[in-house]
Design a protein around this motif. Sequence first.
Motif, PDB file in Angstrom:
ATOM      1  N   LEU A   1     -24.359  -3.847  49.029  1.00  0.00           N
ATOM      2  CA  LEU A   1     -24.357  -4.483  50.347  1.00  0.00           C
ATOM      3  C   LEU A   1     -25.783  -4.714  50.814  1.00  0.00           C
ATOM      4  N   SER A   2     -26.033  -5.884  51.356  1.00  0.00           N
ATOM      5  CA  SER A   2     -27.378  -6.190  51.849  1.00  0.00           C
ATOM      6  C   SER A   2     -27.714  -5.305  53.037  1.00  0.00           C
ATOM      7  N   ALA A   3     -28.989  -5.067  53.240  1.00  0.00           N
ATOM      8  CA  ALA A   3     -29.444  -4.129  54.262  1.00  0.00           C
ATOM      9  C   ALA A   3     -29.066  -4.558  55.668  1.00  0.00           C
ATOM     10  N   ASN A   4     -28.951  -5.853  55.900  1.00  0.00           N
ATOM     11  CA  ASN A   4     -28.654  -6.359  57.243  1.00  0.00           C
ATOM     12  C   ASN A   4     -27.184  -6.747  57.426  1.00  0.00           C
ATOM     13  N   ALA A   5     -26.318  -6.317  56.513  1.00  0.00           N
ATOM     14  CA  ALA A   5     -24.898  -6.673  56.613  1.00  0.00           C
ATOM     15  C   ALA A   5     -24.224  -5.981  57.794  1.00  0.00           C
ATOM     16  N   LEU A   6     -24.712  -4.801  58.153  1.00  0.00           N
ATOM     17  CA  LEU A   6     -24.169  -4.039  59.271  1.00  0.00           C
ATOM     18  C   LEU A   6     -25.263  -3.830  60.317  1.00  0.00           C
ATOM     19  N   PRO A   7     -24.905  -3.684  61.580  1.00  0.00           N
ATOM     20  CA  PRO A   7     -25.918  -3.494  62.624  1.00  0.00           C
ATOM     21  C   PRO A   7     -26.583  -2.121  62.600  1.00  0.00           C
ATOM     22  N   VAL A   8     -26.069  -1.201  61.789  1.00  0.00           N
ATOM     23  CA  VAL A   8     -26.700   0.109  61.594  1.00  0.00           C
ATOM     24  C   VAL A   8     -26.828   0.346  60.097  1.00  0.00           C
ATOM     25  N   ALA A   9     -27.672   1.287  59.742  1.00  0.00           N
ATOM     26  CA  ALA A   9     -27.838   1.622  58.327  1.00  0.00           C
ATOM     27  C   ALA A   9     -26.578   2.303  57.800  1.00  0.00           C
TER      28      ALA A   9
ATOM     29  N   SER B   1     -11.077 -11.389  40.744  1.00  0.00           N
ATOM     30  CA  SER B   1     -12.305 -10.880  41.344  1.00  0.00           C
ATOM     31  C   SER B   1     -12.647 -11.593  42.642  1.00  0.00           C
ATOM     32  N   TYR B   2     -12.334 -12.894  42.733  1.00  0.00           N
ATOM     33  CA  TYR B   2     -12.657 -13.611  43.962  1.00  0.00           C
ATOM     34  C   TYR B   2     -11.819 -13.101  45.126  1.00  0.00           C
ATOM     35  N   VAL B   3     -10.598 -12.610  44.826  1.00  0.00           N
ATOM     36  CA  VAL B   3      -9.763 -12.027  45.869  1.00  0.00           C
ATOM     37  C   VAL B   3     -10.404 -10.740  46.379  1.00  0.00           C
ATOM     38  N   HIS B   4     -10.899  -9.926  45.452  1.00  0.00           N
ATOM     39  CA  HIS B   4     -11.575  -8.692  45.841  1.00  0.00           C
ATOM     40  C   HIS B   4     -12.799  -8.993  46.685  1.00  0.00           C
ATOM     41  N   THR B   5     -13.581  -9.970  46.273  1.00  0.00           N
ATOM     42  CA  THR B   5     -14.792 -10.330  47.017  1.00  0.00           C
ATOM     43  C   THR B   5     -14.444 -10.800  48.419  1.00  0.00           C
ATOM     44  N   ARG B   6     -13.429 -11.616  48.538  1.00  0.00           N
ATOM     45  CA  ARG B   6     -13.021 -12.123  49.842  1.00  0.00           C
ATOM     46  C   ARG B   6     -12.534 -10.996  50.736  1.00  0.00           C
ATOM     47  N   GLN B   7     -11.736 -10.080  50.184  1.00  0.00           N
ATOM     48  CA  GLN B   7     -11.226  -8.975  50.971  1.00  0.00           C
ATOM     49  C   GLN B   7     -12.351  -8.035  51.412  1.00  0.00           C
ATOM     50  N   PHE B   8     -13.286  -7.780  50.531  1.00  0.00           N
ATOM     51  CA  PHE B   8     -14.406  -6.902  50.898  1.00  0.00           C
ATOM     52  C   PHE B   8     -15.272  -7.549  51.972  1.00  0.00           C
ATOM     53  N   ASN B   9     -15.568  -8.822  51.823  1.00  0.00           N
ATOM     54  CA  ASN B   9     -16.386  -9.519  52.817  1.00  0.00           C
ATOM     55  C   ASN B   9     -15.708  -9.515  54.189  1.00  0.00           C
ATOM     56  N   HIS B  10     -14.388  -9.681  54.184  1.00  0.00           N
ATOM     57  CA  HIS B  10     -13.653  -9.637  55.450  1.00  0.00           C
ATOM     58  C   HIS B  10     -13.720  -8.240  56.064  1.00  0.00           C
ATOM     59  N   PHE B  11     -13.590  -7.219  55.236  1.00  0.00           N
ATOM     60  CA  PHE B  11     -13.672  -5.844  55.720  1.00  0.00           C
ATOM     61  C   PHE B  11     -15.044  -5.572  56.330  1.00  0.00           C
ATOM     62  N   VAL B  12     -16.095  -5.985  55.650  1.00  0.00           N
ATOM     63  CA  VAL B  12     -17.452  -5.754  56.148  1.00  0.00           C
ATOM     64  C   VAL B  12     -17.667  -6.486  57.471  1.00  0.00           C
TER      65      VAL B  12
ATOM     66  N   LEU C   1     -15.936  -4.508  60.134  1.00  0.00           N
ATOM     67  CA  LEU C   1     -16.685  -3.276  60.366  1.00  0.00           C
ATOM     68  C   LEU C   1     -17.955  -3.555  61.161  1.00  0.00           C
ATOM     69  N   ALA C   2     -18.638  -4.646  60.820  1.00  0.00           N
ATOM     70  CA  ALA C   2     -19.859  -5.022  61.537  1.00  0.00           C
ATOM     71  C   ALA C   2     -19.553  -5.358  62.992  1.00  0.00           C
ATOM     72  N   ASN C   3     -18.475  -6.085  63.233  1.00  0.00           N
ATOM     73  CA  ASN C   3     -18.094  -6.429  64.605  1.00  0.00           C
ATOM     74  C   ASN C   3     -17.783  -5.175  65.414  1.00  0.00           C
ATOM     75  N   LEU C   4     -17.124  -4.226  64.786  1.00  0.00           N
ATOM     76  CA  LEU C   4     -16.785  -2.980  65.470  1.00  0.00           C
ATOM     77  C   LEU C   4     -18.058  -2.206  65.818  1.00  0.00           C
ATOM     78  N   LEU C   5     -18.955  -2.075  64.862  1.00  0.00           N
ATOM     79  CA  LEU C   5     -20.195  -1.341  65.105  1.00  0.00           C
ATOM     80  C   LEU C   5     -21.078  -2.044  66.134  1.00  0.00           C
ATOM     81  N   ASP C   6     -21.077  -3.362  66.107  1.00  0.00           N
ATOM     82  CA  ASP C   6     -21.904  -4.129  67.033  1.00  0.00           C
ATOM     83  C   ASP C   6     -21.498  -3.877  68.479  1.00  0.00           C
ATOM     84  N   ARG C   7     -20.222  -3.568  68.684  1.00  0.00           N
ATOM     85  CA  ARG C   7     -19.701  -3.312  70.029  1.00  0.00           C
ATOM     86  C   ARG C   7     -20.376  -2.102  70.669  1.00  0.00           C
TER      87      ARG C   7
END
Length: 322
Positions: free
Chosen positions: A174-182, A268-279, A282-288
């Motif tokens: 995961l890229s360092a800036n994918a989430l609003p916290v480390a 694999s593209y299904v896995h990638t799509r599902q993971f990206n959606h999860f992240v 998660l990012a939206n929740l943390l950003d709150r």
Amino acid sequence: MANTTTYHGPYQISDAKAHLEIFYKAGLDPVVNVLRSRLGGQGKLTGMLQILRGSLHDFAHELQPMLMQPMQLFFNFNDFPSVSGSRRNPGHRLRLPMFAMSASDFTTEVPIPDFTFFTYSKVTGVKSSHWPVLSAEIARSAPRWDLRRDVLFWRGCVGGSRIRSFLFPRFRNLSANALPVALDADDSGWFGRHKEVYTSLPDQCKSKFLLHMDGNAYSAGLKYKLACGSLVIVVRSSYHEFFYPGLVDGQHYVSVAAPRNIGKNEQSYVHTRQFNHFVKELANLLDRYQSPQGAYEAQQIGANGQEFATRHLSFATLSCYW
């Protein structure tokens, strides 16, 4: 009482991990006899029976008139419930309750306090894994909110867990800036054998955000994380322990939906799509919880979760539940 080898739909009562009888002998002395058992590891039978005996002792005056004759109980020690069906539509002819460490939306076991409340050999780096002692140590050692790291933290064993095996390798890329916290997530291995990354439960409380997700089935770690007073982010699951109905999403913890379609047969593209959606979720929740008002709300939810763990999961409460 039904014969213990009678076939009941898809489940054999003889497959229960333990067959017990409980009653009171002269006076208010409770008796717990193990008629048959196939012991699970990690002291499961011992721990769960200690809690049961405590309840029989605490409520002897109320229970003794009902238990002059032996009552038989059946236990399942698997991490996962296995009697298929649901409360509304059982799907089998089983008429005896099977007590288990967890239940799910698709099974009919009755969840009871698991052995980890008494002792848990996987928990190291603390004075005692006995829940009354450990929960007090966790709460006492937790730093003030403003002194905690602005980090989403997770430690646990990845092997054997479907959701962890899906998320953890992808977290590493995961890229360092994918989430609003480390993000600080690592595989501590079975019984914490990866010593270089193992983190004691009190030290986990140094982070403001703690991620919780299923293990092999349920994970016994939720109570420890709640005791920290951090904001616990639960990856939703169909598995639940006995105390989950008392928890309120947004009051004691917050949650995010688990990725779907994560089986090995998916492309694999299904896995990638599902993971990206999860992240993203998660990012939206943390950003709150990054604004001053959001930080205050996160602190309050963490405090509510801590109060629940220390007040409503006391041994007196466990006895009352039984």
